[in-house]
Each structure stands twice: as C-alpha cells, then as structure tokens.
Design a protein around this motif. Structure first.
Motif, PDB file in Angstrom:
ATOM      1  N   ASP A   1      14.094  77.750  67.354  1.00 21.66           N
ATOM      2  CA  ASP A   1      14.296  76.545  66.552  1.00 21.66           C
ATOM      3  C   ASP A   1      13.924  76.798  65.090  1.00 21.66           C
ATOM      4  O   ASP A   1      14.658  76.427  64.171  1.00 21.66           O
ATOM      5  CB  ASP A   1      13.431  75.400  67.082  1.00 21.66           C
ATOM      6  N   VAL A   2      12.764  77.411  64.900  1.00 25.36           N
ATOM      7  CA  VAL A   2      12.257  77.611  63.544  1.00 25.36           C
ATOM      8  C   VAL A   2      13.123  78.619  62.793  1.00 25.36           C
ATOM      9  O   VAL A   2      13.454  78.423  61.616  1.00 25.36           O
ATOM     10  CB  VAL A   2      10.790  78.060  63.582  1.00 25.36           C
ATOM     11  N   ALA A   3      13.506  79.701  63.452  1.00 23.20           N
ATOM     12  CA  ALA A   3      14.360  80.703  62.803  1.00 23.20           C
ATOM     13  C   ALA A   3      15.675  80.073  62.365  1.00 23.20           C
ATOM     14  O   ALA A   3      16.148  80.306  61.244  1.00 23.20           O
ATOM     15  CB  ALA A   3      14.609  81.868  63.748  1.00 23.20           C
ATOM     16  N   ALA A   4      16.265  79.272  63.229  1.00 23.84           N
ATOM     17  CA  ALA A   4      17.544  78.635  62.886  1.00 23.84           C
ATOM     18  C   ALA A   4      17.394  77.708  61.686  1.00 23.84           C
ATOM     19  O   ALA A   4      18.255  77.670  60.796  1.00 23.84           O
ATOM     20  CB  ALA A   4      18.078  77.864  64.090  1.00 23.84           C
ATOM     21  N   ALA A   5      16.301  76.953  61.637  1.00 24.50           N
ATOM     22  CA  ALA A   5      16.085  76.021  60.528  1.00 24.50           C
ATOM     23  C   ALA A   5      15.852  76.759  59.214  1.00 24.50           C
ATOM     24  O   ALA A   5      16.400  76.385  58.169  1.00 24.50           O
ATOM     25  CB  ALA A   5      14.903  75.108  60.842  1.00 24.50           C
ATOM     26  N   VAL A   6      15.028  77.806  59.247  1.00 26.32           N
ATOM     27  CA  VAL A   6      14.749  78.575  58.031  1.00 26.32           C
ATOM     28  C   VAL A   6      16.022  79.244  57.528  1.00 26.32           C
ATOM     29  O   VAL A   6      16.338  79.224  56.331  1.00 26.32           O
ATOM     30  CB  VAL A   6      13.642  79.607  58.283  1.00 26.32           C
ATOM     31  N   ASN A   7      16.782  79.831  58.439  1.00 32.47           N
ATOM     32  CA  ASN A   7      18.004  80.529  58.041  1.00 32.47           C
ATOM     33  C   ASN A   7      19.050  79.560  57.495  1.00 32.47           C
ATOM     34  O   ASN A   7      19.794  79.891  56.557  1.00 32.47           O
ATOM     35  CB  ASN A   7      18.582  81.295  59.237  1.00 32.47           C
TER      36      ASN A   7
ATOM     37  N   ILE B   1       9.359  86.016  64.270  1.00 27.85           N
ATOM     38  CA  ILE B   1       8.414  84.898  64.316  1.00 27.85           C
ATOM     39  C   ILE B   1       7.443  85.076  65.476  1.00 27.85           C
ATOM     40  O   ILE B   1       6.240  84.809  65.338  1.00 27.85           O
ATOM     41  CB  ILE B   1       9.171  83.564  64.413  1.00 27.85           C
ATOM     42  N   ARG B   2       7.932  85.553  66.606  1.00 25.77           N
ATOM     43  CA  ARG B   2       7.024  85.827  67.735  1.00 25.77           C
ATOM     44  C   ARG B   2       5.994  86.887  67.359  1.00 25.77           C
ATOM     45  O   ARG B   2       4.813  86.794  67.733  1.00 25.77           O
ATOM     46  CB  ARG B   2       7.817  86.269  68.956  1.00 25.77           C
ATOM     47  N   ASP B   3       6.428  87.903  66.631  1.00 26.15           N
ATOM     48  CA  ASP B   3       5.487  88.941  66.187  1.00 26.15           C
ATOM     49  C   ASP B   3       4.448  88.370  65.228  1.00 26.15           C
ATOM     50  O   ASP B   3       3.282  88.786  65.245  1.00 26.15           O
ATOM     51  CB  ASP B   3       6.237  90.086  65.506  1.00 26.15           C
ATOM     52  N   LEU B   4       4.874  87.431  64.377  1.00 29.09           N
ATOM     53  CA  LEU B   4       3.925  86.798  63.470  1.00 29.09           C
ATOM     54  C   LEU B   4       2.939  85.918  64.231  1.00 29.09           C
ATOM     55  O   LEU B   4       1.756  85.830  63.866  1.00 29.09           O
ATOM     56  CB  LEU B   4       4.669  85.955  62.433  1.00 29.09           C
ATOM     57  N   LEU B   5       3.407  85.267  65.279  1.00 26.39           N
ATOM     58  CA  LEU B   5       2.541  84.412  66.082  1.00 26.39           C
ATOM     59  C   LEU B   5       1.544  85.218  66.898  1.00 26.39           C
ATOM     60  O   LEU B   5       0.368  84.836  67.010  1.00 26.39           O
ATOM     61  CB  LEU B   5       3.393  83.552  67.020  1.00 26.39           C
ATOM     62  N   ASN B   6       2.008  86.315  67.445  1.00 30.72           N
ATOM     63  CA  ASN B   6       1.163  87.114  68.342  1.00 30.72           C
ATOM     64  C   ASN B   6       1.345  88.594  68.049  1.00 30.72           C
ATOM     65  O   ASN B   6       2.048  89.309  68.780  1.00 30.72           O
ATOM     66  CB  ASN B   6       1.524  86.817  69.803  1.00 30.72           C
TER      67      ASN B   6
ATOM     68  N   ARG C   1      17.573  79.339  51.285  1.00 31.14           N
ATOM     69  CA  ARG C   1      16.734  79.755  50.151  1.00 31.14           C
ATOM     70  C   ARG C   1      15.742  80.848  50.505  1.00 31.14           C
ATOM     71  O   ARG C   1      15.167  81.467  49.602  1.00 31.14           O
ATOM     72  CB  ARG C   1      15.947  78.561  49.609  1.00 31.14           C
ATOM     73  N   TYR C   2      15.550  81.082  51.786  1.00 29.91           N
ATOM     74  CA  TYR C   2      14.444  81.935  52.197  1.00 29.91           C
ATOM     75  C   TYR C   2      14.888  83.211  52.902  1.00 29.91           C
ATOM     76  O   TYR C   2      14.111  83.858  53.592  1.00 29.91           O
ATOM     77  CB  TYR C   2      13.498  81.141  53.114  1.00 29.91           C
ATOM     78  N   GLY C   3      16.118  83.598  52.717  1.00 33.55           N
ATOM     79  CA  GLY C   3      16.621  84.767  53.414  1.00 33.55           C
ATOM     80  C   GLY C   3      16.806  84.457  54.889  1.00 33.55           C
ATOM     81  O   GLY C   3      16.933  83.300  55.295  1.00 33.55           O
TER      82      GLY C   3
ATOM     83  N   ARG D   1       9.150  85.103  50.877  1.00 31.86           N
ATOM     84  CA  ARG D   1      10.159  84.083  51.146  1.00 31.86           C
ATOM     85  C   ARG D   1      10.026  83.536  52.564  1.00 31.86           C
ATOM     86  O   ARG D   1      10.288  82.349  52.802  1.00 31.86           O
ATOM     87  CB  ARG D   1      11.562  84.636  50.896  1.00 31.86           C
ATOM     88  N   HIS D   2       9.654  84.370  53.509  1.00 27.49           N
ATOM     89  CA  HIS D   2       9.435  83.877  54.868  1.00 27.49           C
ATOM     90  C   HIS D   2       8.240  82.926  54.910  1.00 27.49           C
ATOM     91  O   HIS D   2       8.263  81.907  55.620  1.00 27.49           O
ATOM     92  CB  HIS D   2       9.224  85.035  55.835  1.00 27.49           C
ATOM     93  N   ILE D   3       7.184  83.255  54.174  1.00 23.71           N
ATOM     94  CA  ILE D   3       6.023  82.372  54.119  1.00 23.71           C
ATOM     95  C   ILE D   3       6.427  81.013  53.565  1.00 23.71           C
ATOM     96  O   ILE D   3       6.059  79.958  54.094  1.00 23.71           O
ATOM     97  CB  ILE D   3       4.910  82.994  53.261  1.00 23.71           C
ATOM     98  N   MET D   4       7.232  81.021  52.498  1.00 21.42           N
ATOM     99  CA  MET D   4       7.700  79.775  51.904  1.00 21.42           C
ATOM    100  C   MET D   4       8.585  78.996  52.877  1.00 21.42           C
ATOM    101  O   MET D   4       8.476  77.777  53.006  1.00 21.42           O
ATOM    102  CB  MET D   4       8.484  80.078  50.623  1.00 21.42           C
ATOM    103  N   GLY D   5       9.458  79.706  53.579  1.00 26.56           N
ATOM    104  CA  GLY D   5      10.347  79.043  54.521  1.00 26.56           C
ATOM    105  C   GLY D   5       9.607  78.409  55.676  1.00 26.56           C
ATOM    106  O   GLY D   5       9.939  77.299  56.110  1.00 26.56           O
ATOM    107  N   LEU D   6       8.599  79.090  56.191  1.00 25.90           N
ATOM    108  CA  LEU D   6       7.811  78.532  57.289  1.00 25.90           C
ATOM    109  C   LEU D   6       7.034  77.307  56.822  1.00 25.90           C
ATOM    110  O   LEU D   6       6.964  76.301  57.535  1.00 25.90           O
ATOM    111  CB  LEU D   6       6.856  79.599  57.836  1.00 25.90           C
TER     112      LEU D   6
END
Length: 249
Positions: A118-124, A137-142, A128-130, A154-159
């Motif tokens: 869900d989050v990847a689809a929304a950010v993409n 995102i799973r790797d960032l979570l765990n 604006r955030y690549g 840009r990923h930080i901004m998008g999240l």
C-alpha cells in the motif's frame, strides 16, 4: 505549492558550509570531507561539491547524519527542522523503530494498517519521491541482523508525506531525524490510538460523512447529544442519522 517554499538540500548545505557553527571560516569541500571521514564517515570532496550545487540531491540517511555531525548541527536541519545540535544528538530510536510505529499508529479508521505494498504504491503514485518497492520498505521496517536501514532522502520525504507528517511547507521528515520532535509526535499519536481504540475516530468519521446532508436542527441536536455524553460519561446515548440510530455502544 507549499512544497516549493521548502529550501533545497543544496541551499541548506551550502549555507551551513559558508557560515558554519562554531568556527569563523567557511568550510571548503575538501575540509568538510576530511572532517566527515575523521569522524568515521565516508565521503569525497567531489560528492560534497555535487550536493552543494544541486547536481546530486538524494543523499542517504547516513550521509545526512555524517554531514550534520561534521558541521555541528542537527540532521533535521536538512529537511526544514531545527539547526541546534543537542549534546546527545545521535538518535536513540532507529529509523526502523520509528517507521514501524507509524505503520502501527496511522491508518484510516475504516480499514486496518497499511501494508508495505500500500505504502509503496502511494509513494510511487505521488511522483515527487522517485520509486520505492514494497520489499525495500520491508527491509527498512525489519533490517537484517547487524545492518542499519539507510534510506535515501526522497524516500524519507515520501514516507513522511504518506503518513501525514507535514507542516505548511511540505512533508515533515524531521520526525525521522529528530528524537525530540519524534517524541512530541508520538505523544500525539498515542492520543489518536486511544481515541481509535475507544471507537471515537470511527464514530467521528461516520458523523462527518452524514453531516453535510443534515438540517440545522439535526446539527444542533447532534452537538447537544455529543456534548451531554462527553460531560456525563454516559456512553449509552443515541441520536438519528438519516433515519437510522447510531449508538456509541
């Protein structure tokens, strides 16, 4: 657009180099690279030059933190947050811990928590955030044992944008870079979670969906009923919504 009023990473870095905290002379790119590397970072003067000129504008979280340490400022300054560096500036909570908390705390009342997809689809979709993948995102979570998440700016901004962390100038990504700010936001989120667990958020959402069609008389009736329930603590009250009766029980 509000987003356009936020200063660019290049402009902020260049100003910090020209007017550094605690020293009378500006930093050259070579001097700044030397300080970063002496503190355990890894950066070249050429890359700093590209960042200052805006030729490169998407550094990693680690690079942001390394530059902030060398310049004696908070890493949050690069995303519009505070400049002053605290005595213990290094984040006590990891990026992953903060991101996991957002997944747990923030989601629409009519559904469960967001998935990484869900989050990847929304950010993409924002554009604006690549692009970011659900697996990243799973790797960032765990992150794996012994590894630290190192997302790009840009990923930080998008999240931050996706989870509604924003001010008048755009996504408030300082949440991920400033533990003091994160503590304030988390306290507000704790209140939100308590309201959601009590059914208040869902109730208010349902009321908001119906309210535009209400007559002035019904609006007044609803306000009185809600006010009386809040003051009395009695959760057994009801009032009509489009011919139905909505109860807090």
């Amino acid at each position: 657009m509000a987003e356009s009023r936020r200063r660019s990473f290049a402009a902020i870095l260049d100003e910090l180099c020209l007017r550094p905290a605690g020293r009378p002379d500006p930093f050259t790119n070579t001097e700044l690279a030397r300080v970063v590397n002496a503190l355990g970072g890894d950066i070249t003067d050429g890359y700093i030059s590209h960042l200052r000129k805006g030729h490169r504008d998407n550094p990693t979280l680690q690079t942001v933190q390394d530059l902030a340490a060398a310049l004696g400022v908070s890493p949050a300054v690069f995303v519009g947050g505070r400049r002053a560096r605290l005595d213990e500036e290094d984040p006590r909570r990891s990026f992953s811990a903060k991101l996991r908390h957002l997944f747990t705390a923030i989601y629409p009342p009519e559904r469960g928590p967001y998935t990484p997809e869900d989050v990847a689809a929304a950010v993409n979709a924002d554009g604006r955030y690549g692009t970011i993948s659900a697996s990243h995102i799973r790797d960032l979570l765990n992150p794996g044992p012994g590894s630290l998440p190192n997302p790009r700016l840009r990923h930080i901004m998008g999240l931050a944008d996706h989870f509604g962390l924003a001010d008048d100038h755009g996504p408030q990504a300082a949440y991920f870079l400033d533990d003091r700010l994160a503590a304030t936001v988390d306290a507000e989120l704790a209140d939100l979670m308590a309201l959601r667990d009590a059914g208040v958020v869902e109730f208010v959402t349902r009321v908001a969906a119906h309210a535009p069609a209400w007559s002035p008389q019904l609006r007044r009736q609803a306000v009185r009923a809600i006010t009386q329930a809040m003051e009395s603590g009695d959760a057994r009250w009801v009032f009509p919504l489009k011919g139905e009766r909505l109860s807090t029980e």
